[in-house]
Design an enzyme around this catalytic site. Sequence first.
Site, PDB file in Angstrom:
ATOM      1  CB  SER A 131       2.040 -22.627  18.600  1.00  0.00           C
ATOM      2  OG  SER A 131       2.761 -23.879  19.303  1.00  0.00           O
ATOM      3  CE1 TYR A 144       6.985 -21.167  17.001  1.00  0.00           C
ATOM      4  CE2 TYR A 144       6.756 -22.302  18.943  1.00  0.00           C
ATOM      5  CZ  TYR A 144       6.408 -21.853  17.520  1.00  0.00           C
ATOM      6  OH  TYR A 144       5.284 -22.847  17.183  1.00  0.00           O
TER       7      TYR A 144
END
Length: 251
Positions: A131, A144
């Site tokens: 990401s 995360y």
Amino acid sequence: MKALITGASSGLGREMARLLAARGYELILCARREERLRELAAELPVPCRIIAADVSDEQECRLLYEAVQSEDLEVVINNAGFGLFGEFVTADLDEELRMIDTNVRAVHILTKLAVRDFVQRGRGYILNVSSSAGFLPGPLMATYYATKNYVLRLTEALREELRRAGSPVRVCALCPGPVDTEFNKVAGVRFSLSGLSAERVAREAVDGLFAGKAVVVPGAAMKAMTLARHFAPDSILARITYHFQHKKGAK
């Protein structure tokens, strides 16, 4: 030609399955939601094998790879993953550990097992879905962001080892920003920036993988962000990230 895709039941995984099917790949589709996998398989023009598994469980990860090892895989896409919004102090520990198991341990296990086979065969492609979060500190989504940094750095390091060994095996990290998928619903956020379509991100990912790219960052805005981060210290980046993360959670 065969490809394994985890997290194939929706979003990026589903779109990458469609793209690989269009290239003639037979598919092994893995996710927890078997019915979703069957619906996807029914629409694809290639043979599909369905494996319902929860890759957050180490044993299921190992059993998954054992089940496909004889399939002469050419592509492995580690797409399964999820996020969780909230302050680190108050975030649910069990849910964070499940996220680490899914986003990190599963990627690590399947990458390790696949790359050993691919090196021995002298061919193969691995795409690890990271990401744009992997480039930054991530207050309010600390775990995360940390998991995605792990995926990015693992992939980059492995790529260099393969390059130095003269191996034709290719590994690539996909680092998108916001994508129009179920991610924000699961994470409990709403994006403060417009998301790219899953189809576009998947296409750039698949094209980049086969083109031999190390990292794929879809979209001009995210490309600019990855460059701009070099001009600010991590302390400032953390403050900027907090600002955008706080807006995400303001539902």
